[in-house]
Enzyme design. Structure first.
Site, short mmCIF file in Angstrom:
data_model
loop_
_atom_site.label_atom_id
_atom_site.label_comp_id
_atom_site.label_asym_id
_atom_site.label_seq_id
_atom_site.Cartn_x
_atom_site.Cartn_y
_atom_site.Cartn_z
N GLY A 3 0.10 -2.74 5.99
CA GLY A 3 0.38 -3.74 6.59
C GLY A 3 -1.11 -4.84 6.64
N THR B 193 0.98 -1.07 -0.04
CA THR B 193 -0.10 0.04 -0.10
C THR B 193 0.64 1.25 -0.08
OG1 THR B 193 -1.72 -1.11 1.05
CG2 THR B 193 -1.52 1.32 1.65
N GLY C 100 -4.34 -5.54 6.82
CA GLY C 100 -5.40 -4.74 7.12
C GLY C 100 -6.43 -5.02 8.07
N ARG D 59 -13.92 -7.82 -0.57
CA ARG D 59 -13.07 -7.29 0.84
C ARG D 59 -12.57 -6.10 0.64
NH1 ARG D 59 -7.44 -5.53 1.78
NH2 ARG D 59 -6.94 -6.58 3.89
N GLY E 180 -10.22 -3.53 2.89
CA GLY E 180 -9.18 -3.70 3.92
C GLY E 180 -9.26 -2.16 4.78
N ASP E 181 -8.15 -1.79 5.58
CA ASP E 181 -8.16 -1.00 6.28
C ASP E 181 -7.94 0.65 5.75
OD1 ASP E 181 -5.50 -1.72 5.60
OD2 ASP E 181 -4.70 -0.37 7.22
N1 ASP Z 1 -3.47 -2.62 4.53
C1 ASP Z 1 -3.59 -3.01 3.14
C2 ASP Z 1 -4.80 -3.74 3.18
O1 ASP Z 1 -5.05 -4.81 3.97
C3 ASP Z 1 -2.30 -3.76 2.73
C4 ASP Z 1 -0.95 -3.22 2.47
O2 ASP Z 1 -0.93 -2.10 3.47
O3 ASP Z 1 -0.10 -3.67 1.91
O4 ASP Z 1 -5.49 -4.08 2.26
#
Ligand code: ASP
Length: 323
Positions: free
Chosen positions: A248, A193, A250, A224, A226-227
């Site tokens: 990270g 990300t 998520g 899905r 994510g965060d």
């Molecule tokens: N946080 C992101 C997600 O889970 C992935 C990432 O940060 O690499 O979508």
């Protein structure tokens, strides 16, 4: 792996931090990551020096990385379980807590710009899927062929992921004791990300801004989220706290409301470095999740840390936490 850039812009008018994902970056990809985050940092700085609104500077940084297939955002993103790109992005301003976000969009090159449009042109915070795409079209964003967002490498990665038995995303960020090893160096885990936080001087303090964009995790379930596009989880900006951006696993960041937690700690007086380290330690203690966080406080002090083997970073200083 870091690019240390002193943010002394003369009179300390701005503070900028950029990240390009926290994971185990292979040696051969370290340089492209370092260059990518440096270019993003420079794009933000150029915009600010040219008198552009700091939110535009955040967008400029994100777009550089969305367009660079090295990163898991925009072009070059991971594919979901159906072999398709689904992008999430968000922006937030700390002065009046304005925020905009999109999730699960597959036909636009720069989802961060659509997130900005949600913030500026609607009375909503988050639009998803077909509705988000309809809004983008109505706002004049040009759709692209979804295939143009897929780097050939991702088709191979997808095939490898299928062959490996479709492992779930926890191993990418090392949820120890469940499915894999801490900070796994698995092929699946490549790319991350992208995010940016900016402090722009305003009177005695700094106005705070943050932005984030991601393709999520490889093989994620269709739909899905994510965060990243969830305010308070992947990003936050509060002039009474901090501008925060996370990367990270998520699901762990969502469960911890990680970005808001960092901002609240800073709001209660913690140094941003202490705040990001505390939240990363708690995230690992409570969920076994790993990742990285960047933050800037109202007084312009910064924090940046990660619990994975590497994080692509450009800014004044960043620490690896050994857990
Ligand atoms: N946080 C992101 C997600 O889970 C992935 C990432 O940060 O690499 O979508």
């Amino acid at each position: 792996m870091f690019s240390h850039i002193l943010t002394d812009t003369g009179d300390q008018r701005f503070v900028i931090q950029v990240h390009g994902g926290a994971w185990a970056i292979p040696e051969t990809l370290k340089l492209p990551h370092a260059e990518g985050v440096r270019r993003a940092y420079q794009a933000a700085l150029d915009n600010l020096n040219n008198g552009k609104d700091p939110m535009r500077a955040v967008i400029a940084a994100l777009k550089v990385m969305e367009d660079d297939p090295v990163f898991d955002a925009g072009t070059g993103s991971f594919l979901n379980e159906d072999g398709q790109v689904e992008l999430d992005a968000a922006v937030m301003e700390g002065k009046d807590l304005k925020a905009g976000a999109v999730a699960s969009v597959g036909r636009f090159k720069n989802p961060c710009e659509i997130a900005l449009a949600v913030m500026e042109r609607t009375d909503h915070v988050l639009l998803i899927g077909a509705g988000a795409e309809r809004f983008a079209l109505a706002e004049g964003f040009k759709p692209v062929d979804p295939k143009s967002l897929v780097h050939p490498r991702e088709y191979e990665g997808y095939e490898a992921w299928v062959k490996a038995g479709r492992p779930d995303s926890r191993i990418f960020f090392g949820e120890e004791g469940k499915t894999g090893t801490a900070g796994s160096r698995a092929e699946h885990s490549k790319r991350g990300t992208v995010g940016a936080v900016i402090g722009a001087r305003s009177g005695a303090g700094f106005d705070l801004y943050s932005g984030i964009s991601t393709g999520g995790t490889r093989g994620k379930k269709a739909g899905r989220v994510g965060d990243a596009p969830l305010v308070g989880c992947g990003l936050y900006a509060d002039n009474e706290g901090a501008a925060v951006c996370c990367t990270g696993w998520g699901e762990a960041f969502i469960r911890m409301a990680a970005a808001k937690s960092v901002s609240d700690l800073v709001g209660r007086g913690a140094h941003p470095q202490e705040a990001v380290e505390t939240v990363l330690r708690n995230l690992h203690r409570r969920t076994k999740g790993r990742g990285g966080i960047i933050a800037v406080g109202r007084d312009g002090r910064t924090g940046a840390a990660f619990t994975t083997p590497d994080m692509a970073y450009a800014g004044p200083s960043c620490e690896q936490l050994i857990l």
